[in-house]
Design a protein around this motif. Sequence first.
Motif, PDB file in Angstrom:
ATOM      1  N   ILE A  83      -8.872   6.107  13.039  1.00 28.97           N
ATOM      2  CA  ILE A  83      -8.043   4.955  13.380  1.00 28.97           C
ATOM      3  C   ILE A  83      -6.579   5.251  13.080  1.00 28.97           C
ATOM      4  O   ILE A  83      -5.681   4.863  13.851  1.00 28.97           O
ATOM      5  CB  ILE A  83      -8.536   3.705  12.632  1.00 28.97           C
ATOM      6  N   ALA A  84      -6.312   5.963  11.989  1.00 26.91           N
ATOM      7  CA  ALA A  84      -4.936   6.334  11.658  1.00 26.91           C
ATOM      8  C   ALA A  84      -4.343   7.232  12.734  1.00 26.91           C
ATOM      9  O   ALA A  84      -3.178   7.059  13.143  1.00 26.91           O
ATOM     10  CB  ALA A  84      -4.892   7.027  10.302  1.00 26.91           C
ATOM     11  N   ALA A  85      -5.127   8.194  13.200  1.00 21.76           N
ATOM     12  CA  ALA A  85      -4.639   9.095  14.249  1.00 21.76           C
ATOM     13  C   ALA A  85      -4.331   8.324  15.526  1.00 21.76           C
ATOM     14  O   ALA A  85      -3.300   8.545  16.170  1.00 21.76           O
ATOM     15  CB  ALA A  85      -5.669  10.186  14.519  1.00 21.76           C
ATOM     16  N   HIS A  86      -5.211   7.394  15.880  1.00 22.40           N
ATOM     17  CA  HIS A  86      -5.006   6.599  17.092  1.00 22.40           C
ATOM     18  C   HIS A  86      -3.799   5.679  16.948  1.00 22.40           C
ATOM     19  O   HIS A  86      -3.115   5.369  17.944  1.00 22.40           O
ATOM     20  CB  HIS A  86      -6.255   5.778  17.392  1.00 22.40           C
TER      21      HIS A  86
ATOM     22  N   HIS B 123     -10.766  -3.490  12.753  1.00 22.89           N
ATOM     23  CA  HIS B 123      -9.644  -4.318  13.213  1.00 22.89           C
ATOM     24  C   HIS B 123      -8.574  -4.433  12.130  1.00 22.89           C
ATOM     25  O   HIS B 123      -7.374  -4.339  12.419  1.00 22.89           O
ATOM     26  CB  HIS B 123     -10.141  -5.710  13.607  1.00 22.89           C
ATOM     27  N   SER B 124      -8.998  -4.611  10.877  1.00 25.48           N
ATOM     28  CA  SER B 124      -8.026  -4.733   9.785  1.00 25.48           C
ATOM     29  C   SER B 124      -7.273  -3.427   9.588  1.00 25.48           C
ATOM     30  O   SER B 124      -6.079  -3.429   9.266  1.00 25.48           O
ATOM     31  CB  SER B 124      -8.718  -5.150   8.488  1.00 25.48           C
ATOM     32  N   LEU B 125      -7.935  -2.294   9.796  1.00 22.22           N
ATOM     33  CA  LEU B 125      -7.265  -1.001   9.658  1.00 22.22           C
ATOM     34  C   LEU B 125      -6.224  -0.805  10.756  1.00 22.22           C
ATOM     35  O   LEU B 125      -5.105  -0.339  10.497  1.00 22.22           O
ATOM     36  CB  LEU B 125      -8.285   0.128   9.692  1.00 22.22           C
ATOM     37  N   ARG B 126      -6.584  -1.157  11.977  1.00 19.62           N
ATOM     38  CA  ARG B 126      -5.625  -1.003  13.072  1.00 19.62           C
ATOM     39  C   ARG B 126      -4.367  -1.834  12.823  1.00 19.62           C
ATOM     40  O   ARG B 126      -3.249  -1.372  13.063  1.00 19.62           O
ATOM     41  CB  ARG B 126      -6.290  -1.391  14.396  1.00 19.62           C
TER      42      ARG B 126
ATOM     43  N   ALA C  93      -3.282  -2.782   9.854  1.00 20.82           N
ATOM     44  CA  ALA C  93      -2.597  -2.271   8.669  1.00 20.82           C
ATOM     45  C   ALA C  93      -1.798  -1.011   8.959  1.00 20.82           C
ATOM     46  O   ALA C  93      -0.777  -0.744   8.319  1.00 20.82           O
ATOM     47  CB  ALA C  93      -3.616  -2.000   7.567  1.00 20.82           C
ATOM     48  N   PHE C  94      -2.253  -0.210   9.922  1.00 15.95           N
ATOM     49  CA  PHE C  94      -1.591   1.059  10.217  1.00 15.95           C
ATOM     50  C   PHE C  94      -0.475   0.919  11.255  1.00 15.95           C
ATOM     51  O   PHE C  94       0.277   1.866  11.484  1.00 15.95           O
ATOM     52  CB  PHE C  94      -2.613   2.082  10.731  1.00 15.95           C
ATOM     53  N   LYS C  95      -0.352  -0.227  11.876  1.00 18.29           N
ATOM     54  CA  LYS C  95       0.627  -0.408  12.949  1.00 18.29           C
ATOM     55  C   LYS C  95       2.050  -0.165  12.443  1.00 18.29           C
ATOM     56  O   LYS C  95       2.487  -0.748  11.460  1.00 18.29           O
ATOM     57  CB  LYS C  95       0.522  -1.824  13.528  1.00 18.29           C
ATOM     58  N   GLY C  96       2.764   0.726  13.103  1.00 18.71           N
ATOM     59  CA  GLY C  96       4.154   0.990  12.772  1.00 18.71           C
ATOM     60  C   GLY C  96       4.372   1.917  11.595  1.00 18.71           C
ATOM     61  O   GLY C  96       5.516   2.183  11.229  1.00 18.71           O
ATOM     62  N   ALA C  97       3.296   2.422  10.990  1.00 20.39           N
ATOM     63  CA  ALA C  97       3.425   3.311   9.832  1.00 20.39           C
ATOM     64  C   ALA C  97       3.445   4.764  10.281  1.00 20.39           C
ATOM     65  O   ALA C  97       2.938   5.110  11.349  1.00 20.39           O
ATOM     66  CB  ALA C  97       2.279   3.088   8.851  1.00 20.39           C
TER      67      ALA C  97
END
Length: 288
Positions: A91-94, A59-62, A64-68
């Motif tokens: 998670i980054a790919a998604h 959850h924290s990764l999702r 953190a990656f939002k909008g990047a």
Amino acid sequence: MIVVMGATGATGNALLHSLLTLGTPIRALTRTPHRPIPGITGSHQPPVEVQYADATDPHSLRAAFKGACQLFLAMANSPAQVELETRVIDIAAHAGIGHIVKISAPAAEPDSPVAISRGHHAVEEHLRASGLTHTILRPYAFMQNLLRLAPTVAQGVILGTTGDAPCNYIDCRDIGDVAAAALTRPDIAGGTYTVTGPEAVSYPELASRLTTLTGNQIRYVNLTPDELRGNLIHNARMPTWLADHVTEIQQLAIARPETPTATVIDILGRPPRTLDAFLREHQAHFRR
């Protein structure tokens, strides 16, 4: 927006400083957001976003990656590294990140004699299969890790199992500069680069240079692999997996003689920082 994992580590923090000089929007990830990130202040423009993230917490990764659009992936070596890094990639790919710069390791091969390097190979393969644009950096030994030798240097010895084999060293600040180039220059993105300093230096030569620098006699003591491993576990209090890794890396230097690469000068247009300059900069660490 570039997301930097490992922002408090030597390489991730060096990258932050490199990106700040370029004025790039940065989101620095840390598991301890209440602690200041070295060298980062609120006066930077554009400001650095600091956000909590933990590779064990999807959850924290999702969040953190939002909008990047890009991610720098550097994690401390560990037995769980393959599991954690492949999760980060998925998670980054998604999340829509299009480019990942990963810190890997030399000899990242399926049959590498170094277990951690076999793990890096598995992560590299997962990254290739993801379909994301990716850049692989394979740095050799960090000069900053030499600071860990200070306790034994204070006793006048350096312990190892490399004999006279030369070892490549690279300043983490040079890795950070190369990573910044990969994240900001399309001509660099997408490659695999082995990163070293300008020379390979044996432990006996390192002992000689520290002798000259400190004015104290430093000698190199060559141990068998089993002796070194035992010393790291019982005296340095290393976990077994890490003692195995250090021993395997040193044996690799014998099996595959190390020579410098031109990666830093080719990409940055300047030579990499020298070992002598690093030792002078940190000589207080090695003085008794």
